[in-house]
Write an enzyme that holds these catalytic residues in place. Structure first.
Site, PDB file in Angstrom:
ATOM      1  N   HIS A  20      -0.998   2.799   2.835  1.00 56.11           N
ATOM      2  CA  HIS A  20      -2.050   1.784   2.757  1.00 56.11           C
ATOM      3  C   HIS A  20      -1.513   0.531   2.063  1.00 56.11           C
ATOM      4  O   HIS A  20      -0.322   0.449   1.759  1.00 56.11           O
ATOM      5  CB  HIS A  20      -3.304   2.350   2.074  1.00 56.11           C
ATOM      6  N   HIS A  23       0.801   0.855  -1.073  1.00 54.08           N
ATOM      7  CA  HIS A  23       2.223   1.123  -0.839  1.00 54.08           C
ATOM      8  C   HIS A  23       2.913  -0.139  -0.326  1.00 54.08           C
ATOM      9  O   HIS A  23       4.036  -0.465  -0.717  1.00 54.08           O
ATOM     10  CB  HIS A  23       2.410   2.241   0.194  1.00 54.08           C
ATOM     11  N   CYS A 128      -2.585  19.122 -11.968  1.00 52.20           N
ATOM     12  CA  CYS A 128      -3.223  18.274 -10.947  1.00 52.20           C
ATOM     13  C   CYS A 128      -2.236  18.164  -9.794  1.00 52.20           C
ATOM     14  O   CYS A 128      -1.149  17.606  -9.960  1.00 52.20           O
ATOM     15  CB  CYS A 128      -3.550  16.884 -11.490  1.00 52.20           C
ATOM     16  N   CYS A 131      -1.226  14.612  -8.726  1.00 54.34           N
ATOM     17  CA  CYS A 131      -0.195  13.999  -9.590  1.00 54.34           C
ATOM     18  C   CYS A 131       1.079  14.825  -9.563  1.00 54.34           C
ATOM     19  O   CYS A 131       2.125  14.337  -9.992  1.00 54.34           O
ATOM     20  CB  CYS A 131      -0.613  13.957 -11.055  1.00 54.34           C
ATOM     21  N   CYS A 146      -8.727  15.438 -13.739  1.00 56.20           N
ATOM     22  CA  CYS A 146      -7.479  14.685 -13.910  1.00 56.20           C
ATOM     23  C   CYS A 146      -7.809  13.252 -14.337  1.00 56.20           C
ATOM     24  O   CYS A 146      -8.655  12.605 -13.728  1.00 56.20           O
ATOM     25  CB  CYS A 146      -6.722  14.662 -12.585  1.00 56.20           C
ATOM     26  N   HIS A 149      -6.859  10.936 -11.161  1.00 60.39           N
ATOM     27  CA  HIS A 149      -7.565  11.107  -9.885  1.00 60.39           C
ATOM     28  C   HIS A 149      -9.043  11.478 -10.026  1.00 60.39           C
ATOM     29  O   HIS A 149      -9.779  11.471  -9.056  1.00 60.39           O
ATOM     30  CB  HIS A 149      -6.854  12.170  -9.032  1.00 60.39           C
ATOM     31  N   LYS A 298      -8.753   1.387  -8.128  1.00 61.12           N
ATOM     32  CA  LYS A 298      -7.436   1.510  -7.540  1.00 61.12           C
ATOM     33  C   LYS A 298      -7.568   1.992  -6.101  1.00 61.12           C
ATOM     34  O   LYS A 298      -8.288   2.947  -5.833  1.00 61.12           O
ATOM     35  CB  LYS A 298      -6.597   2.518  -8.319  1.00 61.12           C
ATOM     36  N   LYS A 301      -5.948   7.165  -1.613  1.00 62.31           N
ATOM     37  CA  LYS A 301      -6.500   8.158  -0.703  1.00 62.31           C
ATOM     38  C   LYS A 301      -7.601   8.936  -1.413  1.00 62.31           C
ATOM     39  O   LYS A 301      -8.665   9.173  -0.857  1.00 62.31           O
ATOM     40  CB  LYS A 301      -5.354   9.081  -0.274  1.00 62.31           C
TER      41      LYS A 301
HETATM   42  N1  MSP Z   1       6.158  10.385  -4.787  1.00 61.63           N
HETATM   43  C1  MSP Z   1       5.802   9.762  -6.005  1.00 61.63           C
HETATM   44  C2  MSP Z   1       6.884   8.819  -6.469  1.00 61.63           C
HETATM   45  C3  MSP Z   1       8.221   9.421  -6.649  1.00 61.63           C
HETATM   46  S1  MSP Z   1       9.409   8.245  -7.104  1.00 61.63           S
HETATM   47  C4  MSP Z   1      10.739   9.111  -7.532  1.00 61.63           C
HETATM   48  C5  MSP Z   1       4.510   9.004  -5.815  1.00 61.63           C
HETATM   49  N2  MSP Z   1       4.185   8.685  -4.552  1.00 61.63           N
HETATM   50  S2  MSP Z   1       2.884   7.879  -4.111  1.00 61.63           S
HETATM   51  O1  MSP Z   1       2.851   7.941  -2.678  1.00 61.63           O
HETATM   52  O2  MSP Z   1       1.750   8.329  -4.798  1.00 61.63           O
HETATM   53  O3  MSP Z   1       3.192   6.408  -4.454  1.00 61.63           O
HETATM   54  C6  MSP Z   1       2.901   5.883  -5.694  1.00 61.63           C
HETATM   55  C7  MSP Z   1       3.332   4.453  -5.699  1.00 61.63           C
HETATM   56  O4  MSP Z   1       2.766   3.762  -4.582  1.00 61.63           O
HETATM   57  C8  MSP Z   1       2.868   3.671  -6.907  1.00 61.63           C
HETATM   58  O5  MSP Z   1       3.698   3.839  -8.022  1.00 61.63           O
HETATM   59  C9  MSP Z   1       2.900   2.281  -6.354  1.00 61.63           C
HETATM   60  O6  MSP Z   1       4.213   1.832  -6.302  1.00 61.63           O
HETATM   61  C10 MSP Z   1       2.372   2.468  -4.942  1.00 61.63           C
HETATM   62  N3  MSP Z   1       0.918   2.403  -4.896  1.00 61.63           N
HETATM   63  C11 MSP Z   1       0.070   3.332  -4.385  1.00 61.63           C
HETATM   64  N4  MSP Z   1      -1.205   2.861  -4.490  1.00 61.63           N
HETATM   65  C12 MSP Z   1      -1.188   1.645  -5.074  1.00 61.63           C
HETATM   66  C13 MSP Z   1      -2.168   0.710  -5.438  1.00 61.63           C
HETATM   67  N5  MSP Z   1      -3.446   0.882  -5.192  1.00 61.63           N
HETATM   68  N6  MSP Z   1      -1.746  -0.400  -6.075  1.00 61.63           N
HETATM   69  C14 MSP Z   1      -0.436  -0.647  -6.357  1.00 61.63           C
HETATM   70  N7  MSP Z   1       0.504   0.204  -6.020  1.00 61.63           N
HETATM   71  C15 MSP Z   1       0.165   1.344  -5.351  1.00 61.63           C
HETATM   72  O7  MSP Z   1       3.874   8.684  -6.802  1.00 61.63           O
END
Ligand code: MSP
Length: 509
Positions: A20, A23, A128, A131, A146, A149, A298, A301
């Site tokens: 989304h 990311h 969790c 997480c 959590c 979340h 935030k 999902k």
């Molecule tokens: N897989 C782990 C990261 C491992 S790194 C060795 C993870 N994945 S995640 O799919 O949940 O991605 C988290 C990251 O996605 C956040 O740290 C950020 O970089 C980005 N984001 C996901 N949602 C976001 C927002 N709503 N706002 C900003 N960044 C976001 O955690």
């Protein structure tokens, strides 16, 4: 700071659900940094990819009626496709299910084991899955939820392998005290310091009850904890991204890991401690940005409020989205994504302020000078020095990773050039042959100022700025930062009018 090589990473994204805007935000901001470093002449390696093991992914695969592997293949492709759509210039895309990654994780784990800081123990805690992390009772929200979340946690009790994280307190505090801040912004560095000062518990680094993961080399009944597996991607990628090339030698340790604040502890506390234990160099810096919010929350999902980036890209092209996120969500802080805000900046800033400025400049050069930029720059010292100041301020902000402020600097110059059009009124000058030199100077200044704008904005809007440079008579124009300065470009160039850079998008309704 950099020694001419620059290795930066995004987090690797979980393949439990579709990508989304959140990311996209991290990938775009990282890409802007990567492209800018290249413009500064650095040898850059930019890594992104997907995090595929662990119960979070295994459970979402099961819910979708797929094997973890099938599910990971499918979702990983969507993240890869997102990167392509975003025009991310990553040099490699890692998947933690790559056999090469798994092998190197096993090797590194063995090194950790030999360090003496890994032991077998049993542990019970609140887990969790979203997480992929344990929480202490006092960290949970009311009703055993959590804290990130706001979903229920579950009690998990197993015999696992543990990493003696608690033994790294002093070394971590010393790392946080280093002169070049280990974490930016500073508030996040302080947060990491507090976590360490409040006391570290040892970390369970294996799981007994799942098998979707890398087997622990000395105890194959367990798999490596997904976070340990994932963090090491930053290292393993360098061992196989370019067969036959030793990227580890060239790029390790990473110069910059970019991420949001949700995963600060993993990167600022656990990751350097693991590296120290394995006898490996720690990264130079982390940048921890805020959240992209939707309706005050935030985007995620779990919150069910995600915005799909693809329709925006389809409608407007990618550059407006890259620009909007950079301007709107101040890098390091939370910021709101809204379709209305996006459209307002598109029309007000991209179409009107920048697109029109370019259009007017190019067409005036066409009309008054037969399409050729005057060769004599005149003596517009004031504007020349304003451009020089803007370029150096821009680079300074970029060096400090103040991305949004860097974009503000460029926009200051765009507005200055718009004022210049009104002040000099070339259409009036054109009526008076005695003022031909003034007209030359005005047209030159506008074109040369715009070239500097385009060079600076190239990392943010690569495609559109290539078109802008072409319109200014610089096809395949150089975008190295050291040619951004006054006098390096447009003299005598033949402009090439193009359609509007940012066309009006008619409402479908
Ligand atoms: N897989 C782990 C990261 C491992 S790194 C060795 C993870 N994945 S995640 O799919 O949940 O991605 C988290 C990251 O996605 C956040 O740290 C950020 O970089 C980005 N984001 C996901 N949602 C976001 C927002 N709503 N706002 C900003 N960044 C976001 O955690």
């Amino acid at each position: 700071m950099s020694d001419g090589r620059f290795y930066l990473t995004t987090p690797i994204y979980y393949v439990n659900a579709d990508p989304h805007i959140g990311h996209a935000y991290t990938t775009i901001m990282s890409d802007v940094i990567a492209r800018h470093r290249r413009q500064r002449g650095d040898d850059v390696f930019f890594l992104t990819g997907t995090d595929e093991h662990g119960s979070k992914v295994a459970e979402s695969a099961a819910a979708a009626g797929r094997s973890p592997r099938e599910h990971a293949d499918l979702l990983s492709e969507r993240f890869r496709a997102l990167g392509t759509e975003l025009e991310a210039s990553n040099d490699f895309f890692i998947r933690t299910s790559d056999a090469e990654h798994e092998q190197v994780v096993a090797q590194v784990l063995s090194r950790l084991h030999e360090s003496g800081d890994v032991y077998k123990g049993s542990y019970g805690g609140w887990y969790c899955t979203a997480c992929e992390a344990f929480y202490r009772e006092e960290e949970l929200l009311e009703g055993r939820m959590c804290p990130i979340h706001r979903t229920p946690v579950e009690w998990l009790e197993e015999e696992n392998w543990f990493f003696r994280l608690s033994a790294y307190r002093d070394r971590l505090l010393a790392l946080y005290a280093s002169e070049a801040p280990f974490v930016l912004p500073e508030t996040r560095l302080n947060e990491a310091r507090r976590m360490v000062e409040e006391g570290l518990e040892d970390l369970s680094i294996s799981r007994a009850q799942i098998d979707w993961g890398v087997p622990v080399p000395w105890d194959p009944d367990q798999v490596v904890y997904v976070w340990v597996d994932a963090l090491f991607n930053y290292y393993t990628a360098l061992t196989y991204a370019r067969p036959g090339e030793d990227l580890v030698e060239r790029f390790w340790p990473a110069d910059l890991h970019v991420m949001a604040k949700d995963i600060l502890k993993f990167h600022a506390v656990i990751w350097p401690a693991l590296l120290m234990a394995a006898g490996m160099a720690v990264p130079r810096q982390l940048f921890v940005h805020g959240y992209v919010l939707k309706g005050g929350e935030k985007m995620s999902k779990t919150a069910g409020n995600v915005i799909d980036p693809f329709p925006f890209i389809e409608r407007y092209g990618i550059d407006p989205l890259r620009y909007y996120l950079m301007r709107e969500v101040s890098f390091g802080e939370d910021g709101v994504f809204s379709a209305e805000g996006f459209e307002a900046r598109y029309t007000g800033e991209l179409a009107n302020e920048l697109g029109n400025l370019l259009n007017r400049t190019v067409s005036m050069i066409g009309r008054y000078r037969d399409g050729r930029v005057p060769s004599d720059p005149g003596d517009d010292d004031e504007l020349a020095s304003e451009v020089a100041t803007a370029v150096s301020a821009f680079c300074r902000e970029m060096d400090q990773l103040a991305l949004t402020r860097a974009a503000d600097v460029v926009w200051g110059l765009v507005r200055r050039l718009n004022r210049l059009v009104e002040e000099r009124a070339p259409w009036t000058l054109a009526k008076d042959p005695d003022r031909a030199r003034e007209l030359d100077q005005a047209l030159y200044s506008l074109a040369e100022g715009l070239r500097a704008v385009a060079v600076m904005l190239s990392s943010i809007m690569p495609g559109s700025m290539a078109r802008a440079l072409e319109a200014l008579g610089q096809p395949g124009g150089a975008i190295e930062m050291d040619v951004a300065g006054w006098g390096n470009g447009v003299a005598d160039a033949v402009v090439a009018p193009t359609g509007p850079l940012f066309p009006r998008i008619e409402d479908e309704e």
